[in-house]
Design a protein around this motif. Structure first.
Motif, PDB file in Angstrom:
ATOM      1  N   ALA A 176      46.540  26.226  35.372  1.00 33.99           N
ATOM      2  CA  ALA A 176      45.705  27.455  35.752  1.00 33.99           C
ATOM      3  C   ALA A 176      44.884  26.324  36.128  1.00 33.99           C
ATOM      4  O   ALA A 176      43.412  25.847  36.145  1.00 33.99           O
ATOM      5  N   ASP A 177      45.020  24.409  36.119  1.00 37.23           N
ATOM      6  CA  ASP A 177      44.128  23.007  36.269  1.00 37.23           C
ATOM      7  C   ASP A 177      43.763  23.664  37.531  1.00 37.23           C
ATOM      8  O   ASP A 177      43.122  22.475  38.500  1.00 37.23           O
ATOM      9  N   PRO A 213      46.051  18.465  37.301  1.00 42.06           N
ATOM     10  CA  PRO A 213      47.134  17.116  37.194  1.00 42.06           C
ATOM     11  C   PRO A 213      48.326  17.914  36.370  1.00 42.06           C
ATOM     12  O   PRO A 213      48.869  16.530  36.625  1.00 42.06           O
ATOM     13  N   TYR A 255      30.278  24.162  49.133  1.00 44.14           N
ATOM     14  CA  TYR A 255      31.654  23.898  48.412  1.00 44.14           C
ATOM     15  C   TYR A 255      32.427  23.151  49.757  1.00 44.14           C
ATOM     16  O   TYR A 255      32.648  23.898  50.869  1.00 44.14           O
ATOM     17  N   LEU A 297      43.450  25.925  26.881  1.00 37.69           N
ATOM     18  CA  LEU A 297      42.477  24.651  26.958  1.00 37.69           C
ATOM     19  C   LEU A 297      41.364  24.382  28.448  1.00 37.69           C
ATOM     20  O   LEU A 297      41.946  24.838  29.442  1.00 37.69           O
ATOM     21  N   GLU A 298      40.434  24.005  28.256  1.00 37.31           N
ATOM     22  CA  GLU A 298      39.226  23.337  29.063  1.00 37.31           C
ATOM     23  C   GLU A 298      39.156  22.645  28.896  1.00 37.31           C
ATOM     24  O   GLU A 298      38.497  22.151  28.215  1.00 37.31           O
ATOM     25  N   SER A 342      29.888  34.270  44.291  1.00 39.93           N
ATOM     26  CA  SER A 342      30.197  36.138  44.319  1.00 39.93           C
ATOM     27  C   SER A 342      31.241  36.142  44.519  1.00 39.93           C
ATOM     28  O   SER A 342      32.222  35.755  45.242  1.00 39.93           O
ATOM     29  N   ILE A 343      32.570  37.216  44.212  1.00 42.76           N
ATOM     30  CA  ILE A 343      33.853  37.177  44.233  1.00 42.76           C
ATOM     31  C   ILE A 343      33.939  38.599  44.865  1.00 42.76           C
ATOM     32  O   ILE A 343      34.059  39.694  44.329  1.00 42.76           O
ATOM     33  N   ALA A 371      38.649  20.165  25.919  1.00 49.05           N
ATOM     34  CA  ALA A 371      40.080  19.823  25.944  1.00 49.05           C
ATOM     35  C   ALA A 371      40.774  19.413  27.433  1.00 49.05           C
ATOM     36  O   ALA A 371      40.722  20.073  27.983  1.00 49.05           O
ATOM     37  N   ILE A 393      27.016  28.817  50.120  1.00 45.91           N
ATOM     38  CA  ILE A 393      26.497  29.834  49.457  1.00 45.91           C
ATOM     39  C   ILE A 393      25.830  30.129  48.894  1.00 45.91           C
ATOM     40  O   ILE A 393      24.585  29.011  48.469  1.00 45.91           O
ATOM     41  N   GLY A 417      41.975  34.264  48.035  1.00 45.82           N
ATOM     42  CA  GLY A 417      41.732  33.363  46.905  1.00 45.82           C
ATOM     43  C   GLY A 417      42.578  34.012  45.464  1.00 45.82           C
ATOM     44  O   GLY A 417      43.471  33.610  44.858  1.00 45.82           O
ATOM     45  N   TYR A 418      41.239  33.946  44.696  1.00 45.71           N
ATOM     46  CA  TYR A 418      41.172  34.972  43.510  1.00 45.71           C
ATOM     47  C   TYR A 418      42.725  36.224  43.739  1.00 45.71           C
ATOM     48  O   TYR A 418      42.482  36.806  42.765  1.00 45.71           O
ATOM     49  N   ASN A 419      42.379  37.658  44.563  1.00 46.93           N
ATOM     50  CA  ASN A 419      42.909  38.099  45.086  1.00 46.93           C
ATOM     51  C   ASN A 419      44.519  37.459  44.903  1.00 46.93           C
ATOM     52  O   ASN A 419      45.116  38.324  44.402  1.00 46.93           O
ATOM     53  N   ALA A 446      31.714  25.572  53.226  1.00 39.78           N
ATOM     54  CA  ALA A 446      31.047  27.111  52.975  1.00 39.78           C
ATOM     55  C   ALA A 446      29.883  27.044  52.167  1.00 39.78           C
ATOM     56  O   ALA A 446      29.558  25.984  50.774  1.00 39.78           O
ATOM     57  N   VAL A 448      41.093  32.098  37.035  1.00 36.26           N
ATOM     58  CA  VAL A 448      42.971  32.612  36.935  1.00 36.26           C
ATOM     59  C   VAL A 448      42.920  32.049  35.750  1.00 36.26           C
ATOM     60  O   VAL A 448      43.980  33.252  34.588  1.00 36.26           O
ATOM     61  N   GLY A 449      43.126  31.071  34.532  1.00 37.53           N
ATOM     62  CA  GLY A 449      43.237  31.004  32.871  1.00 37.53           C
ATOM     63  C   GLY A 449      42.862  32.047  32.298  1.00 37.53           C
ATOM     64  O   GLY A 449      43.805  32.411  31.295  1.00 37.53           O
TER      65      GLY A 449
HETATM   66  C1  FAD Z   1      32.612  29.598  48.354  1.00 34.25           C
HETATM   67  C2  FAD Z   1      33.947  30.376  48.032  1.00 34.25           C
HETATM   68  C3  FAD Z   1      33.957  31.642  48.286  1.00 34.25           C
HETATM   69  C4  FAD Z   1      35.253  32.781  47.678  1.00 34.25           C
HETATM   70  N1  FAD Z   1      35.565  33.928  47.778  1.00 34.25           N
HETATM   71  C5  FAD Z   1      35.945  34.556  47.543  1.00 34.25           C
HETATM   72  C6  FAD Z   1      36.067  36.318  47.331  1.00 34.25           C
HETATM   73  O1  FAD Z   1      35.203  36.330  47.834  1.00 34.25           O
HETATM   74  N2  FAD Z   1      37.132  36.320  46.362  1.00 34.25           N
HETATM   75  C7  FAD Z   1      38.772  35.959  46.220  1.00 34.25           C
HETATM   76  O2  FAD Z   1      39.757  36.301  45.840  1.00 34.25           O
HETATM   77  N3  FAD Z   1      38.170  35.235  46.071  1.00 34.25           N
HETATM   78  C8  FAD Z   1      36.986  33.728  46.698  1.00 34.25           C
HETATM   79  N4  FAD Z   1      37.191  32.354  46.754  1.00 34.25           N
HETATM   80  C9  FAD Z   1      38.126  31.862  45.497  1.00 34.25           C
HETATM   81  C10 FAD Z   1      38.573  31.749  43.585  1.00 34.25           C
HETATM   82  O3  FAD Z   1      36.980  30.881  43.900  1.00 34.25           O
HETATM   83  C11 FAD Z   1      39.301  30.830  43.835  1.00 34.25           C
HETATM   84  O4  FAD Z   1      40.837  31.651  43.494  1.00 34.25           O
HETATM   85  C12 FAD Z   1      39.077  31.172  42.102  1.00 34.25           C
HETATM   86  O5  FAD Z   1      37.847  30.087  41.452  1.00 34.25           O
HETATM   87  C13 FAD Z   1      40.392  29.556  41.207  1.00 34.25           C
HETATM   88  O6  FAD Z   1      40.353  29.936  40.167  1.00 34.25           O
HETATM   89  P1  FAD Z   1      41.280  29.024  39.499  1.00 34.25           P
HETATM   90  O7  FAD Z   1      40.754  29.367  37.888  1.00 34.25           O
HETATM   91  O8  FAD Z   1      42.742  28.682  39.728  1.00 34.25           O
HETATM   92  O9  FAD Z   1      40.269  26.873  39.734  1.00 34.25           O
HETATM   93  P2  FAD Z   1      39.233  26.595  39.039  1.00 34.25           P
HETATM   94  O10 FAD Z   1      37.942  27.490  39.545  1.00 34.25           O
HETATM   95  O11 FAD Z   1      39.332  24.664  40.024  1.00 34.25           O
HETATM   96  O12 FAD Z   1      39.761  26.447  37.594  1.00 34.25           O
HETATM   97  C14 FAD Z   1      40.720  25.364  36.899  1.00 34.25           C
HETATM   98  C15 FAD Z   1      39.948  25.086  35.645  1.00 34.25           C
HETATM   99  O13 FAD Z   1      40.926  23.920  34.493  1.00 34.25           O
HETATM  100  C16 FAD Z   1      40.280  22.609  34.468  1.00 34.25           C
HETATM  101  N5  FAD Z   1      40.918  21.766  33.767  1.00 34.25           N
HETATM  102  C17 FAD Z   1      41.041  20.845  34.741  1.00 34.25           C
HETATM  103  N6  FAD Z   1      42.203  19.888  35.173  1.00 34.25           N
HETATM  104  C18 FAD Z   1      42.096  20.237  33.603  1.00 34.25           C
HETATM  105  C19 FAD Z   1      42.896  19.028  32.743  1.00 34.25           C
HETATM  106  N7  FAD Z   1      43.843  18.271  32.820  1.00 34.25           N
HETATM  107  N8  FAD Z   1      42.697  19.998  31.433  1.00 34.25           N
HETATM  108  C20 FAD Z   1      41.855  21.093  31.036  1.00 34.25           C
HETATM  109  N9  FAD Z   1      41.526  21.679  32.281  1.00 34.25           N
HETATM  110  C21 FAD Z   1      41.906  21.455  33.142  1.00 34.25           C
HETATM  111  C22 FAD Z   1      38.594  22.962  34.779  1.00 34.25           C
HETATM  112  O14 FAD Z   1      37.363  22.659  34.628  1.00 34.25           O
HETATM  113  C23 FAD Z   1      38.305  24.139  35.478  1.00 34.25           C
HETATM  114  O15 FAD Z   1      37.378  24.853  34.933  1.00 34.25           O
HETATM  115  C24 FAD Z   1      36.015  32.041  47.097  1.00 34.25           C
HETATM  116  C25 FAD Z   1      36.045  30.505  46.936  1.00 34.25           C
HETATM  117  C26 FAD Z   1      34.875  29.769  47.204  1.00 34.25           C
HETATM  118  C27 FAD Z   1      35.107  27.869  47.468  1.00 34.25           C
END
Ligand code: FAD
Length: 419
Positions: free
Chosen positions: A169-170, A175, A279, A33-34, A54-55, A136, A195, A311-313, A193, A15-16
């Motif tokens: 987007a953490d 946090p 997961y 920041l990652e 996969s998404i 970071a 996978i 979720g990602y959608n 789940a 997402v970030g």
């Molecule tokens: C089994 C499974 C299947 C899925 N299938 C689908 C699908 O088919 N379609 C769909 O739309 N969604 C799906 N999803 C949901 C989707 O995977 C999530 O919505 C998506 O990965 C969310 O991404 P994010 O970037 O918000 O969070 P995250 O992936 O958790 O990323 C957060 C990032 O922030 C970093 N971070 C955290 N704290 C800090 C900090 N203090 N400083 C710096 N960096 C930090 C972490 O290292 C991480 O890289 C699925 C989820 C699962 C578990």
């Protein structure tokens, strides 16, 4: 490395990174920041976001990614979903939703997270105004009236960075959300789940299968062919937490046999299974999406059960709205992290998030219930969806992610389009 950014994004997961890519053309100075290192250039980063999953991207998400200029690079990497087939193991009745009936090329598209990560990082690497800062970790921050001051641990060195807007987007445990004392509603489904990518002996014909079983839902999504041209599907197999260890312990042959028993033969025989991962599944919904100079997106704002692949959608619609509000404020010479932007973001994301959380949660609870009467009600419901056009159309639009439109990116338009 700069010390001031217009926008500081905390978290370089799916997402970030998508938000950074969507905003890259605005010319704003963006820092991302990652906590994990970004790894080898040209490859997917090792963030957990870009793992073996996969998404399923909805039709609406494909429009957002097109508006953000990412679809060209993704087009050859995705497998289209032409039909969704929903069934309930042990009960008569199935629902089918077809792309032709909705007059679209595909109901959605399947992409490997790892491939998505590679494409996003390639898009960001070419942008001089986007800085990827990794490894970071955001240690602390102060969100004052006039701007954010962040304390960041950059690979052992503590630095102070400032920004007009901080984006959380953490991820689920966010946090940033915790530091702000924002309450999140949580619920444990008592499920996990599992996978894996699986090989199948029959062509998948671009059908996405969702099968509800007595232990939880099981989804098989069509994938692009494997390295040796084999037909592959992406499996998301939900288990009750207590039963997961038993399936995890099975060797590949026993695993494939168990899967065959649960799913049946609609895809022929399951021929092989790739690396498995699991997961734990819980619902998390932040009660606020914005605070002074801070916006919350993606899993940090809402983490859903993957049953409906939303979720990602859903997060992409956070990205589309926030990117539009920021870009418009910038063009009008306004404050990109000001109260007008953040209020509009908070208000604009409320209804969609509430609806998708309710829909997903209801689906899990309805189909995880083993009651005999409910089983018959579900079968009747699936049959109704299959037979009743308007109901099927409603469900299709829910899955296609186009019930809530609005921001330009969600209409497939670039951010700099007027109106
Ligand atoms: C089994 C499974 C299947 C899925 N299938 C689908 C699908 O088919 N379609 C769909 O739309 N969604 C799906 N999803 C949901 C989707 O995977 C999530 O919505 C998506 O990965 C969310 O991404 P994010 O970037 O918000 O969070 P995250 O992936 O958790 O990323 C957060 C990032 O922030 C970093 N971070 C955290 N704290 C800090 C900090 N203090 N400083 C710096 N960096 C930090 C972490 O290292 C991480 O890289 C699925 C989820 C699962 C578990």
């Amino acid at each position: 490395m700069r010390t001031h950014y217009d926008i500081l994004i905390v978290g370089g997961g799916m997402v970030g990174a998508t938000l950074a890519a969507a905003l890259a053309d605005t010319g704003l100075a963006i820092g991302m920041l990652e906590a994990r290192p970004f790894g080898v250039p040209g490859e997917a980063p090792p963030s957990p976001s870009f793992d073996d999953r996969s998404i399923a991207l909805s039709w609406g998400s494909h429009r957002i990614l097109a508006g953000a200029g990412l679809w060209e690079a993704l087009r050859d990497e995705v497998a289209p979903i032409r039909q969704i087939h929903v069934s309930d193991r042990g009960h008569f009745g199935a629902a089918r939703i077809d792309h032709a009936e909705e007059s679209v090329e595909a109901l959605g598209y399947v992409i490997e997270n790892r491939v998505m990560g590679r494409v996003l990082m390639q898009a960001l690497a070419e942008r001089p105004n986007v800085e990827l800062i990794a490894p970071a970790t955001l240690v602390d921050f102060d969100n004052a009236e006039t701007g954010v001051t962040a304390e960041v641990d950059c690979d052992g060195q503590v630095r102070q960075l400032t920004a007009d807007l901080l984006v959380a987007a953490d991820g689920t445990g966010s946090p940033v959300r915790r530091r702000l004392g924002i309450h999140a509603v949580t619920g444990d489904y008592g499920q996990a789940a599992l996978i894996a990518n699986v090989g199948v002996s029959a062509p998948h014909r671009h059908v996405a299968y969702e099968r509800f079983t007595d232990s939880g839902p099981l989804a098989l999504l069509p994938m692009t062919p494997g390295p040796e041209g084999e037909t592959r599907c992406s499996l998301v197999w939900t288990h009750r937490s207590a039963e997961l260890a038993r399936t995890e312990a099975l060797d590949d042959a026993a695993f494939l046999a168990a899967l065959q028993d649960r799913f049946g033969y609609r895809l022929g025989r399951f021929t092989r299974v790739g690396r498995r991962a699991s997961y734990p599944l819980a619902l998390t919904r932040s009660t606020e999406f914005a605070r002074r100079r801070v916006a919350i997106v993606g899993n940090a704002a809402h983490t859903l059960h993957p049953v409906a692949g939303q979720g990602y959608n859903l997060a992409l619609r956070d990205v589309a709205l926030l990117a539009e509000l920021v870009s418009d404020a910038r063009r009008a010479g306004g404050d990109i992290g000001g109260i007008a932007v953040l209020d509009a973001y908070e208000t604009g994301r409320a209804a969609d998030t509430r609806d998708v959380v309710r829909y997903t949660d209801a689906l899990v609870r309805l189909f995880s219930n083993g009651s005999f009467a409910l089983g018959h009600a579900r079968a009747a419901g699936l049959l109704a969806v299959d037979l009743v056009g308007p109901l099927r159309h409603w469900l299709a639009r829910q899955n296609m992610g186009i019930r809530h439109t609005g921001p330009r990116l969600a209409r497939g338009l670039p951010l700099d389009t007027i109106g």
